[in-house]
Structure formats: C-alpha cells, structure tokens
Design an enzyme around this catalytic site. Structure first.
Site, mmCIF file in Angstrom:
data_model
loop_
_atom_site.group_PDB
_atom_site.id
_atom_site.type_symbol
_atom_site.label_atom_id
_atom_site.label_comp_id
_atom_site.label_asym_id
_atom_site.label_seq_id
_atom_site.Cartn_x
_atom_site.Cartn_y
_atom_site.Cartn_z
ATOM 1 N N ARG A 239 0.883 -1.236 -0.134
ATOM 2 C CA ARG A 239 -0.053 -0.218 0.127
ATOM 3 C C ARG A 239 0.766 0.969 0.004
ATOM 4 O O ARG A 239 1.773 1.390 0.872
ATOM 5 C CB ARG A 239 -0.937 0.004 1.241
ATOM 6 C CG ARG A 239 -2.509 -0.849 1.218
ATOM 7 C CD ARG A 239 -3.073 -0.758 0.968
ATOM 8 N NE ARG A 239 -4.437 -1.499 0.203
ATOM 9 C CZ ARG A 239 -4.609 -2.646 -0.502
ATOM 10 N NH1 ARG A 239 -4.104 -2.481 -1.922
ATOM 11 N NH2 ARG A 239 -5.190 -3.077 -0.422
ATOM 12 N N GLU A 268 -3.745 7.763 -4.779
ATOM 13 C CA GLU A 268 -4.502 6.467 -6.555
ATOM 14 C C GLU A 268 -5.690 7.163 -6.953
ATOM 15 O O GLU A 268 -6.522 7.732 -6.376
ATOM 16 C CB GLU A 268 -4.499 5.143 -5.722
ATOM 17 C CG GLU A 268 -2.989 4.658 -5.230
ATOM 18 C CD GLU A 268 -3.085 2.903 -5.139
ATOM 19 O OE1 GLU A 268 -4.221 2.701 -5.254
ATOM 20 O OE2 GLU A 268 -1.840 2.576 -4.830
ATOM 21 N N HIS A 287 -1.155 -0.379 -9.846
ATOM 22 C CA HIS A 287 -1.794 -0.851 -8.648
ATOM 23 C C HIS A 287 -2.534 -2.282 -9.838
ATOM 24 O O HIS A 287 -3.719 -2.271 -9.521
ATOM 25 C CB HIS A 287 -2.894 -0.663 -8.411
ATOM 26 C CG HIS A 287 -2.960 -0.935 -6.481
ATOM 27 N ND1 HIS A 287 -3.398 -0.517 -5.388
ATOM 28 C CD2 HIS A 287 -3.424 -2.243 -5.775
ATOM 29 C CE1 HIS A 287 -3.319 -1.293 -4.806
ATOM 30 N NE2 HIS A 287 -3.663 -2.518 -5.316
HETATM 31 C C1 DGY Z 1 -5.642 -6.395 -2.965
HETATM 32 O O1 DGY Z 1 -6.289 -7.456 -3.315
HETATM 33 O O2 DGY Z 1 -5.082 -5.653 -1.749
HETATM 34 C C2 DGY Z 1 -4.787 -5.098 -3.920
HETATM 35 O O3 DGY Z 1 -4.293 -4.165 -3.688
HETATM 36 C C3 DGY Z 1 -5.971 -5.554 -5.684
HETATM 37 O O4 DGY Z 1 -4.893 -5.591 -6.139
#
Ligand code: DGY
Length: 328
Positions: A239, A268, A287
């Site tokens: 993240r 984002e 992402h």
């Molecule tokens: C998640 O599933 O947490 C991912 O970041 C999405 O791709």
C-alpha cells in the site's frame, strides 16, 4: 421469501456477479469511477450486503446509513478501506480475498524489481524519444540479481511467494521481517528473520509486503532510505501510505538508493504531474498486481461466496472479523 438486497460498488467479473445475481436483488454501480461517499450511503440504505473495493471507504457513517447490513465483502485481500472495529461493533461481517492473488502479486513484485534493477522504464523511454544513439558499453547499466540479498518486509503469503521466486530463480539470500518466525521460509528458503534496520542495511533488494495499519504507515522515510545501500532497489506492492514519497523521491534523485518499482502510491491515482514520474530510476505501475483474468475471476468467486454466506447468516469462507459470529 424475499431475496437479500445487495449493492456492488463496481462491475466485477461475471463469475462472481452472476452468482450474486442468482440469489440476491443486485444493484451494480455502473461507472468506471467509484460511487461518491454520499451515493454509496444512499445505495446501501436498504441493503443486506455490500461488495466494496479498496477505493470505497466503509466507515461509521456508512454503517449508520445501512441498518440492515450484515456483510461487507471486500473485493481485495487488503481491507484498510474498511473500519473493521466499527463493523465488528455493529455485528457486520467483513470478508476479503486472500490466497487467490498471491501468485499474480508476487509476479508483479518480481517484474518491478527486474524493471527497476535493469532500468527498463528509463531505457525504453529513451529509445522511444530518440536517445538510443548506438550500442554503448556504458549505457543503461543496471544491477545483477544472481546471489544478491533480498529483504522481504512482511513475510506473509505474498512475501513468501516473492522470495520463493527470487531465491529459486536467482539464488538470492533471503532476509525478512515478520511479527513472528516463519518456519516455512526458514526451512524452504534458508531465510533469516532480522530487525528492519539490519534488513535495510544488508539487502540489495527490498520488497515490501506488509499490510497498512497504524504501525506501518510511513514505515519508509528518509532514515530508512539512508540505511539502505546506494545500490539498493526498493519495491512496493502493498500500500502506498507505507512510504514517505517525498523522502523516496529525494533518495532516488540523490543516489541514496539506486532505483524503485512501485505498484501502489499515495494517492491513487498518482497525478501525472507528480515528481516521482519525472525521476528516471522510478518505475510506477497503476496498482495492477492482481490484474490477470484468472486472478480477478478467482477474486470475484471468493468475494461472491463471502457475500452470499454473509447475507444468509453463515460463516464467511474468508472473514477478517470472525468474532462477529460469536456475538450472534
Ligand atoms: C488487494 O487485493 O489488496 C490488492 O491490492 C488489489 O490488487
């Protein structure tokens, strides 16, 4: 018998959507962009279930607006967009999609690591822009992987899968941080659990797989980049808020570290004017770690199974607050 009412906050693959529609009255948000918070609250007002994405904030205001809500099924393994304690206090189950996106995410971590180490973004941009003048002995020199040290910050499923690829493929020595020892990693990869500072100072490649929570927010700042080797490559597929991006930009510009590969940023989307895009030794993907056809289908199936179990009052296949069951 009345069918449960469900709001799905974005179009997800049919494998999940069809299963939900077969058992529930479904309202699907049709736009590419997320529903604004007020619209989200309006849509869940009479709902028994919600399929949310990592872009949808599930907070006390939403829970207050949705008195019948039984389950929030998050279409992601991460669930930092959901106020889990508030859901638990309200008796609302929260589901996520672990396991099914492990391989796809580890593949992107390795992709970014290679792209950053071998200056792929920079050299491809240069070629397109007419800066490929000839074959140059000193042109676009990158870093080798073979036999180097990999630091995995957060040795969960995805960290393990990433380390397995790099240990198996390039013979990399593996260091890791984790809340406790990881017997599988120690046994299968010969990995060693160390403190973060030791990992940062000894690793040639640092790949971040920790979840976002109050203890990991801003974990990588100026001091952490200064602890890393000037030849180090930094990769983040977890993240964005784990990283102080101002400090990262400075570390890349000043040569404090060699390069970075990011699949996640804060915010984002990262606006096109952001300084990180202008730094040649920083590769940024939007992402896309779980973005394969098979993975998104599997996420949709798991998400639907969580949702359907929740609206029926049954245990969720993957629940992040199973203690809710004990309360009812
Ligand atoms: C998640 O599933 O947490 C991912 O970041 C999405 O791709």
């Amino acid at each position: 018998m009345t069918r449960p009412k469900v709001f799905v906050a974005r179009r997800i693959p049919d494998e999940g959507l069809n299963a939900i529609a077969a058992a529930c009255d479904v309202d699907v948000w049709p736009d590419r962009l997320p529903p604004p918070p007020e619209e989200l609250r309006n849509r869940v007002r009479d709902c028994d279930g919600l399929v949310s994405l990592l872009t949808d904030r599930v907070d006390v205001d939403l829970l207050t607006a949705a008195p019948k809500l039984k389950v929030v099924s998050n279409f992601a393994v991460g669930f930092n967009n959901v106020d889990v304690p508030a859901c638990t206090a309200r008796g609302v189950f929260v589901g996520n999609t672990p396991g099914v996106l492990t391989d796809a995410t580890a593949d992107i971590a390795v992709t970014l690591l290679l792209a950053a180490a071998r200056r792929l973004g920079e050299s491809a941009t240069d070629a397109k822009a007419g800066r490929w003048l000839t074959w140059e002995p000193l042109g676009w020199l990158g870093r080798d992987l073979r036999g180097r040290t990999l630091g995995i910050v957060g040795m969960g499923r995805i960290g393990f899968a990433t380390a397995k690829r790099l240990h198996g493929g390039w013979g990399m020595k593996v260091l890791y941080t984790a809340r406790g020892p990881k017997a599988d990693a120690d046994r299968e990869l010969g990995a060693t659990r160390v403190a973060l500072d030791e990992l940062l100072s000894q690793s040639d490649f640092v790949s971040v797989h920790a979840d976002l929570n109050p203890t990991t927010k801003g974990l990588f700042g100026a001091a952490q980049f200064a602890t890393m080797k000037p030849s180090a490559v930094f990769v983040n597929t977890s993240r964005g808020p784990l990283v102080d991006q101002v400090a990262l930009a400075e570390a890349l510009r000043s040569g404090t570290i060699f390069a970075a590969g990011l699949d996640v940023t804060e915010p984002e989307p990262l606006p096109p004017s952001h300084e990180l895009y202008a730094i040649p030794n920083c590769v940024i993907a939007p992402h896309i770690a779980s973005a394969t056809v098979d993975t998104r289908n599997a996420m949709a199936r798991l998400c639907a199974n969580n949702l359907l179990a929740g609206v029926r009052g049954e245990p969720l296949p993957h629940c992040v607050n199973p203690e809710v069951g004990g309360r009812t």
